[in-house]
Design a protein around this motif. Structure first.
Motif, PDB file in Angstrom:
ATOM      1  N   VAL A  98       0.933  -1.136   0.140  1.00 47.38           N
ATOM      2  CA  VAL A  98       0.322   0.027   0.089  1.00 47.38           C
ATOM      3  C   VAL A  98       0.809   1.031  -0.063  1.00 47.38           C
ATOM      4  O   VAL A  98       2.075   1.360   0.694  1.00 47.38           O
ATOM      5  CB  VAL A  98      -0.761  -0.195   0.975  1.00 47.38           C
ATOM      6  CG1 VAL A  98      -1.564   1.247   1.596  1.00 47.38           C
ATOM      7  CG2 VAL A  98      -1.682  -1.301   1.639  1.00 47.38           C
ATOM      8  N   ILE A 123      -5.530   7.696   3.357  1.00 47.12           N
ATOM      9  CA  ILE A 123      -6.886   6.220   3.188  1.00 47.12           C
ATOM     10  C   ILE A 123      -5.681   5.640   3.355  1.00 47.12           C
ATOM     11  O   ILE A 123      -5.797   4.067   3.041  1.00 47.12           O
ATOM     12  CB  ILE A 123      -7.107   6.846   1.488  1.00 47.12           C
ATOM     13  CG1 ILE A 123      -8.887   8.092   1.174  1.00 47.12           C
ATOM     14  CG2 ILE A 123      -7.647   5.712   0.645  1.00 47.12           C
ATOM     15  CD1 ILE A 123      -8.386   8.663  -0.289  1.00 47.12           C
ATOM     16  N   GLY A 124      -4.939   5.447   2.033  1.00 47.05           N
ATOM     17  CA  GLY A 124      -3.845   4.420   2.819  1.00 47.05           C
ATOM     18  C   GLY A 124      -2.853   3.614   4.356  1.00 47.05           C
ATOM     19  O   GLY A 124      -3.291   2.667   3.919  1.00 47.05           O
ATOM     20  N   CYS A 162      -6.293   1.715   5.099  1.00 49.85           N
ATOM     21  CA  CYS A 162      -6.374   0.207   3.684  1.00 49.85           C
ATOM     22  C   CYS A 162      -5.602  -0.339   4.331  1.00 49.85           C
ATOM     23  O   CYS A 162      -5.648  -1.380   4.049  1.00 49.85           O
ATOM     24  CB  CYS A 162      -5.616   0.884   2.327  1.00 49.85           C
ATOM     25  SG  CYS A 162      -6.813   1.723   1.347  1.00 49.85           S
ATOM     26  N   VAL A 172      -2.256  -1.539  -3.396  1.00 46.04           N
ATOM     27  CA  VAL A 172      -2.746  -0.559  -3.610  1.00 46.04           C
ATOM     28  C   VAL A 172      -2.315   0.723  -3.640  1.00 46.04           C
ATOM     29  O   VAL A 172      -1.717   0.873  -2.782  1.00 46.04           O
ATOM     30  CB  VAL A 172      -3.285  -0.432  -2.623  1.00 46.04           C
ATOM     31  CG1 VAL A 172      -4.443   1.035  -1.928  1.00 46.04           C
ATOM     32  CG2 VAL A 172      -4.192  -1.585  -2.015  1.00 46.04           C
ATOM     33  N   ASN A 173      -2.405   1.551  -5.189  1.00 44.96           N
ATOM     34  CA  ASN A 173      -1.560   2.065  -5.426  1.00 44.96           C
ATOM     35  C   ASN A 173      -2.417   3.577  -5.107  1.00 44.96           C
ATOM     36  O   ASN A 173      -3.625   4.015  -5.124  1.00 44.96           O
ATOM     37  CB  ASN A 173      -1.848   2.034  -7.175  1.00 44.96           C
ATOM     38  CG  ASN A 173       0.003   1.878  -7.861  1.00 44.96           C
ATOM     39  OD1 ASN A 173       0.858   2.115  -7.311  1.00 44.96           O
ATOM     40  ND2 ASN A 173      -0.854   0.909  -8.754  1.00 44.96           N
ATOM     41  N   ASN A 174      -2.011   4.003  -3.772  1.00 48.36           N
ATOM     42  CA  ASN A 174      -2.528   4.890  -2.915  1.00 48.36           C
ATOM     43  C   ASN A 174      -2.450   6.529  -3.464  1.00 48.36           C
ATOM     44  O   ASN A 174      -2.728   6.922  -2.722  1.00 48.36           O
ATOM     45  CB  ASN A 174      -3.652   4.404  -2.141  1.00 48.36           C
ATOM     46  CG  ASN A 174      -4.048   5.902  -0.975  1.00 48.36           C
ATOM     47  OD1 ASN A 174      -4.334   6.601  -1.024  1.00 48.36           O
ATOM     48  ND2 ASN A 174      -2.912   6.286  -0.021  1.00 48.36           N
ATOM     49  N   ASN A 178      -6.396   0.643  -7.522  1.00 45.81           N
ATOM     50  CA  ASN A 178      -5.409   2.431  -7.851  1.00 45.81           C
ATOM     51  C   ASN A 178      -6.612   3.003  -7.049  1.00 45.81           C
ATOM     52  O   ASN A 178      -7.952   3.171  -8.195  1.00 45.81           O
ATOM     53  CB  ASN A 178      -5.515   2.307  -9.441  1.00 45.81           C
ATOM     54  CG  ASN A 178      -4.804   1.771  -9.999  1.00 45.81           C
ATOM     55  OD1 ASN A 178      -3.332   1.742  -9.668  1.00 45.81           O
ATOM     56  ND2 ASN A 178      -5.130   0.307 -11.143  1.00 45.81           N
ATOM     57  N   VAL A 179      -6.342   3.563  -6.257  1.00 45.71           N
ATOM     58  CA  VAL A 179      -7.142   4.640  -5.717  1.00 45.71           C
ATOM     59  C   VAL A 179      -6.996   6.070  -6.569  1.00 45.71           C
ATOM     60  O   VAL A 179      -6.262   7.192  -6.995  1.00 45.71           O
ATOM     61  CB  VAL A 179      -6.651   5.100  -4.256  1.00 45.71           C
ATOM     62  CG1 VAL A 179      -7.330   6.035  -3.558  1.00 45.71           C
ATOM     63  CG2 VAL A 179      -6.224   3.578  -3.146  1.00 45.71           C
ATOM     64  N   VAL A 190     -12.273  -0.950  -0.894  1.00 45.32           N
ATOM     65  CA  VAL A 190     -10.492  -1.559  -1.643  1.00 45.32           C
ATOM     66  C   VAL A 190     -10.635  -2.741  -1.172  1.00 45.32           C
ATOM     67  O   VAL A 190     -10.169  -3.601  -1.951  1.00 45.32           O
ATOM     68  CB  VAL A 190      -9.592  -1.233  -0.645  1.00 45.32           C
ATOM     69  CG1 VAL A 190      -8.317  -1.584  -1.062  1.00 45.32           C
ATOM     70  CG2 VAL A 190      -9.338   1.009  -1.422  1.00 45.32           C
TER      71      VAL A 190
END
Length: 262
Positions: free
Chosen positions: A24, A31-32, A35, A90-92, A141-142, A237
């Protein structure tokens, strides 16, 4: 006739990521962080990536299963290397600057696209060989409502998020034969430090008090007149990593309070 998936598969157990590694980005806050906590609670070993060492250490001290990974995503080679062996990506990570185009610093525009578009490409590139080898992977992807819509004064952010949408769809098409899904999650304004800073920037740009920015600018086009919480985004997510979402790929899951319903 193509065989149907057994009905029981639609009622699979709740998210269990035991034995999986999730990476992450932007995990030290907002958000990260939400997650990372959610995926760790599902049993994943979370590789928490951020340039904020103290924030990562605080996160790791809060729950088991989180490995702090201090990294500046402008180091693209290091970003790609960090993704090796990830089952869930998870690209945040994101940055924001609010300025009219004619006043937008070109160096900042370049940095925003590096962190929010080129780094996700490199992370996906680094993660895919392992995902393909095992025949399973989840890329989330966020993105943002600004991946689907534009707003004035956010040229770099909007450009990066629109690019991320295209990258995510391409990864979905290429990954499908290998059991890898790729999707975007598209929240409206989330209660995070990034948005708090944006409120101050918007107040200066529009020449109005910060409390009016929330009601008159941020939430103007939202049917639901509140900010979304990081934990709500993290739950979306997590859903995209479940067995129930295995047929969901190449799409954008809007959490925008009705913004794009206009």
């Amino acid at each position: 006739m193509t065989p149907r998936t057994p009905l029981a598969a639609a009622h699979a157990a709740p998210l269990d990521l035991g034995g999986r590694t999730a990476l992450v980005t932007g995990a030290a806050g907002g958000i990260g962080r939400a997650c990372a906590l959610r995926l760790a609670a599902a049993g994943a070993k979370v590789r928490a990536v951020d340039r904020d060492r103290e924030g990562l250490e605080a996160l790791a001290g809060q729950t088991d299963g989180v490995e702090p990974y201090v990294l500046d995503l402008t180091d693209l080679d290091a970003a790609e290397a960090a993704a090796a062996g990830a089952d869930v990506l998870v690209n945040n990570a994101g940055i924001q600057l609010v300025r009219p185009i004619e006043e937008f610093p070109p160096d900042v525009f370049h940095t925003v696209l590096t962190v929010m578009l080129e780094a996700p490409f490199r992370l996906i590139r680094g993660a895919l060989p392992h995902m393909y080898e095992q025949g399973w992977g989840r890329i989330v992807n966020v993105s943002s409502v600004h991946g689907l819509r534009a707003s004035a004064y956010k040229s770099a952010y909007v450009a990066a998020k629109h690019g991320l949408e295209g990258l995510s769809k391409t990864a979905a098409l290429e990954g499908a034969p290998h059991g890898v899904t790729s999707n975007c999650v598209n929240p409206a304004y989330v209660r995070t430090p990034l948005v708090e800073k944006q409120i101050a920037d918007q107040a200066a740009t529009h020449g109005i008090p910060e409390e009016r920015v929330v009601s008159e600018v941020l939430l103007r086009d939202s049917a639901l007149k509140r900010l979304i919480e990081p934990a709500e985004v993290a739950e979306a997510v997590a859903y995209l990593c479940t067995a129930q979402a295995s047929f969901m790929t190449g799409t954008s899951l809007s959490l925008d309070g009705g913004w794009t319903a206009h």
